[in-house]
Design a protein around this motif. Structure first.
Motif: not given
Length: 183
Positions: A58-75, A123-130
């Motif tokens: 699922d490309a959308d799910l992969a995109w959510i993980f990629q963006v969420g990992t680095e820039a979760p505020e953009q989700l 250590k990524s911003p998104g996983l740290q916020s979680y």
């Protein structure tokens, strides 16, 4: 014949039998430990593949993980919710790997590979916020381990930007230009 001598020989034979039994038992335990470690290694590799399968499909799910990992505020809120479900699964899998290692079921050289790979994501911003919000739902030993990780975060944003489509693909206005449709 001297009964005392016969008794001594019998005791010696009995002691040799006990030693042989102990050696056999030791070999069986080593084989059992090896089989257990092999089974654990296989199960963890299977779990890692199963964890990533939905994102490969699922490309959308992969995109959510990629963006969420680095820039979760953009989700969006909906995307962030999906990202948090991914994070929960990620941390549970990492916790299981850590647990298996702590209990001797995972070989140290395999543990080092898992720790390095998953630790850089942690250590990524998104996983740290979680983690800041949800760390208390995990075993205290695992939480201490994660908090103490000193691995550097590997920035994956460059690879993601090239797949999503250009320098501005991470800007807030580009959030809907996801591959293959979008959520």
């Amino acid at each position: 014949m001297n009964w005392k001598a016969i008794g001594s020989v019998a005791e010696l034979l009995g002691a040799l039998g006990v030693i042989a039994s102990l050696l056999y038992l030791s070999a069986q335990i080593r084989q059992g430990t090896k089989a257990s470690r092999l089974a654990t290694s296989h199960a963890l590799a299977t779990a890692a593949r199963q964890w990533s399968d939905p994102m490969q499909a699922d490309a959308d799910l992969a995109w959510i993980f990629q963006v969420g990992t680095e820039a979760p505020e953009q989700l969006s809120d909906r995307q962030r919710s999906r990202f948090y479900f991914i994070c929960f699964s990620f941390f549970r899998m990492f916790e299981d790997i850590h647990f298996q290692y702590e209990n001797g079921a995972l070989a140290p050289e395999l543990w080092e590979g898992y720790k390095t790979h998953y630790g850089t994501y942690v250590k990524s911003p998104g996983l740290q916020s979680y983690w800041e919000v949800r760390r208390k739902i995990f075993r205290p030993q695992f939480a201490e381990f994660v908090d103490g990780l000193s691995l550097p975060h590997v920035h994956r944003i460059d690879a993601m930007v090239s797949r999503v489509g250009g320098e501005d693909s991470m800007s807030p206005g580009a959030i809907d230009r996801r591959p293959e449709g979008g959520a």
